[in-house]
Scaffold this motif. Structure first.
Motif, PDB file in Angstrom:
ATOM      1  N   VAL A   8     -10.876   7.017  79.948  1.00  0.00           N
ATOM      2  CA  VAL A   8     -10.276   8.331  79.791  1.00  0.00           C
ATOM      3  C   VAL A   8     -10.069   8.565  78.304  1.00  0.00           C
ATOM      4  O   VAL A   8      -9.627   7.671  77.583  1.00  0.00           O
ATOM      5  CB  VAL A   8      -8.907   8.405  80.518  1.00  0.00           C
ATOM      6  N   THR A   9     -10.403   9.745  77.849  1.00  0.00           N
ATOM      7  CA  THR A   9     -10.100  10.150  76.483  1.00  0.00           C
ATOM      8  C   THR A   9      -9.308  11.442  76.572  1.00  0.00           C
ATOM      9  O   THR A   9      -9.683  12.354  77.307  1.00  0.00           O
ATOM     10  CB  THR A   9     -11.393  10.369  75.667  1.00  0.00           C
ATOM     11  N   ALA A  10      -8.204  11.507  75.853  1.00  0.00           N
ATOM     12  CA  ALA A  10      -7.334  12.673  75.916  1.00  0.00           C
ATOM     13  C   ALA A  10      -7.090  13.222  74.519  1.00  0.00           C
ATOM     14  O   ALA A  10      -7.120  12.483  73.534  1.00  0.00           O
ATOM     15  CB  ALA A  10      -6.001  12.290  76.567  1.00  0.00           C
ATOM     16  N   THR A  11      -6.824  14.515  74.460  1.00  0.00           N
ATOM     17  CA  THR A  11      -6.431  15.125  73.195  1.00  0.00           C
ATOM     18  C   THR A  11      -4.965  15.515  73.271  1.00  0.00           C
ATOM     19  O   THR A  11      -4.457  15.860  74.330  1.00  0.00           O
ATOM     20  CB  THR A  11      -7.276  16.374  72.873  1.00  0.00           C
ATOM     21  N   GLN A  30      -7.978   5.931  72.748  1.00  0.00           N
ATOM     22  CA  GLN A  30      -8.333   6.903  73.786  1.00  0.00           C
ATOM     23  C   GLN A  30      -7.648   8.246  73.569  1.00  0.00           C
ATOM     24  O   GLN A  30      -7.874   9.184  74.322  1.00  0.00           O
ATOM     25  CB  GLN A  30      -7.928   6.374  75.169  1.00  0.00           C
ATOM     26  N   ILE A  31      -6.816   8.340  72.544  1.00  0.00           N
ATOM     27  CA  ILE A  31      -6.028   9.546  72.303  1.00  0.00           C
ATOM     28  C   ILE A  31      -6.404  10.116  70.942  1.00  0.00           C
ATOM     29  O   ILE A  31      -6.313   9.422  69.928  1.00  0.00           O
ATOM     30  CB  ILE A  31      -4.522   9.230  72.348  1.00  0.00           C
ATOM     31  N   LEU A  44     -16.713  12.033  71.279  1.00  0.00           N
ATOM     32  CA  LEU A  44     -17.881  11.247  71.695  1.00  0.00           C
ATOM     33  C   LEU A  44     -17.791   9.814  71.173  1.00  0.00           C
ATOM     34  O   LEU A  44     -18.142   8.872  71.885  1.00  0.00           O
ATOM     35  CB  LEU A  44     -19.168  11.922  71.229  1.00  0.00           C
ATOM     36  N   LYS A  45     -17.306   9.641  69.963  1.00  0.00           N
ATOM     37  CA  LYS A  45     -17.144   8.291  69.404  1.00  0.00           C
ATOM     38  C   LYS A  45     -16.175   7.477  70.267  1.00  0.00           C
ATOM     39  O   LYS A  45     -16.411   6.299  70.539  1.00  0.00           O
ATOM     40  CB  LYS A  45     -16.647   8.371  67.967  1.00  0.00           C
ATOM     41  N   ASN A  47     -15.807   7.728  73.289  1.00  0.00           N
ATOM     42  CA  ASN A  47     -16.493   7.456  74.553  1.00  0.00           C
ATOM     43  C   ASN A  47     -17.789   6.677  74.307  1.00  0.00           C
ATOM     44  O   ASN A  47     -18.775   6.845  75.017  1.00  0.00           O
ATOM     45  CB  ASN A  47     -16.776   8.777  75.290  1.00  0.00           C
ATOM     46  N   ASN A  48     -17.780   5.843  73.282  1.00  0.00           N
ATOM     47  CA  ASN A  48     -18.933   5.002  72.921  1.00  0.00           C
ATOM     48  C   ASN A  48     -20.193   5.821  72.662  1.00  0.00           C
ATOM     49  O   ASN A  48     -21.304   5.364  72.912  1.00  0.00           O
ATOM     50  CB  ASN A  48     -19.208   3.950  74.001  1.00  0.00           C
ATOM     51  N   GLY A  49     -20.022   7.055  72.170  1.00  0.00           N
ATOM     52  CA  GLY A  49     -21.159   7.912  71.857  1.00  0.00           C
ATOM     53  C   GLY A  49     -21.758   8.621  73.055  1.00  0.00           C
ATOM     54  O   GLY A  49     -22.721   9.375  72.914  1.00  0.00           O
ATOM     55  N   ASP A  50     -21.208   8.380  74.235  1.00  0.00           N
ATOM     56  CA  ASP A  50     -21.746   8.985  75.459  1.00  0.00           C
ATOM     57  C   ASP A  50     -21.087  10.325  75.752  1.00  0.00           C
ATOM     58  O   ASP A  50     -19.891  10.506  75.509  1.00  0.00           O
ATOM     59  CB  ASP A  50     -21.503   8.059  76.661  1.00  0.00           C
ATOM     60  N   LEU A  51     -21.873  11.244  76.328  1.00  0.00           N
ATOM     61  CA  LEU A  51     -21.305  12.491  76.829  1.00  0.00           C
ATOM     62  C   LEU A  51     -20.436  12.182  78.041  1.00  0.00           C
ATOM     63  O   LEU A  51     -20.617  11.164  78.711  1.00  0.00           O
ATOM     64  CB  LEU A  51     -22.420  13.465  77.206  1.00  0.00           C
ATOM     65  N   PHE A  52     -19.507  13.052  78.341  1.00  0.00           N
ATOM     66  CA  PHE A  52     -18.555  12.843  79.424  1.00  0.00           C
ATOM     67  C   PHE A  52     -19.073  13.403  80.741  1.00  0.00           C
ATOM     68  O   PHE A  52     -19.765  14.414  80.776  1.00  0.00           O
ATOM     69  CB  PHE A  52     -17.221  13.514  79.094  1.00  0.00           C
ATOM     70  N   ASP A  53     -18.702  12.751  81.847  1.00  0.00           N
ATOM     71  CA  ASP A  53     -19.009  13.245  83.187  1.00  0.00           C
ATOM     72  C   ASP A  53     -18.065  14.380  83.572  1.00  0.00           C
ATOM     73  O   ASP A  53     -18.452  15.317  84.251  1.00  0.00           O
ATOM     74  CB  ASP A  53     -18.851  12.126  84.232  1.00  0.00           C
TER      75      ASP A  53
END
Length: 169
Positions: A8-11, A30-31, A44-45, A47-53
């Motif tokens: 999970v990545t949150a802003t 993650q924040i 993206l960084k 999330n290991n450079g991956d786009l999110f589902d």
């Protein structure tokens, strides 16, 4: 709670909200502050450079564009604001994104007030038995047009500082 998800990545917009998410089990990496420059790249960084589902947009406008930008083709965008910008809508459409709209006020359109009563009763039980803690809140005045306008201004300018706004009746 949040730690049950694989990644999970949150802003957040404040240190107080950052601390809340850390308390829920998210790790510091993650924040991300949504006030950062080049936010999409930082997301993206994280999330290991991956786009999110999946992307859940609680802000709208500019954040709808950032959220759309970082989603995978055929990903899922959840909107709780009704503030998706035209540019975000175009990105979402071009990527074939599934758009989920969450609108809690829709039950009131059918006068289904039991929905709200049931939800509040469940939350009350969870607070009483210690499963969850009540949110911080600010009483901003008596129930009036002026107070409603004040509340809208506070929300629009993201000045809640992690507090729920309450009007007294």
């Amino acid at each position: 709670m949040a730690h049950q998800f694989q990644k999970v990545t949150a802003t957040v917009g404040s240190e107080e909200n950052r601390q809340i998410l850390l308390g829920l089990g998210l790790k510091s990496d993650q924040i991300i502050s949504y006030k950062e420059e080049d936010l999409a790249t930082k997301l993206l960084k994280a999330n290991n450079g991956d786009l999110f589902d999946f992307g859940i947009d609680l802000v709208g406008n500019y954040m709808s564009e950032i959220t759309a930008e970082v989603l995978k083709i055929n990903g899922t965008y959840t909107d709780v604001t009704a503030l998706v910008s035209k540019d975000a809508h175009e990105i979402l459409f071009n990527k074939g994104i599934l758009i989920m709209n969450i609108s809690n006020y829709s039950y009131s359109m059918n006068k289904d007030y039991q929905y709200y009563k049931g939800g509040l009763e469940n939350i009350s039980k969870l607070i009483e038995n210690g499963t969850i803690s009540p949110p911080n809140y600010k009483i901003i005045g008596d129930l009036s047009l002026d107070t409603v306008l004040k509340a809208h201004s506070i929300l629009k300018n993201n000045e809640t500082q992690g507090h729920k706004l309450i009007m007294k009746h």
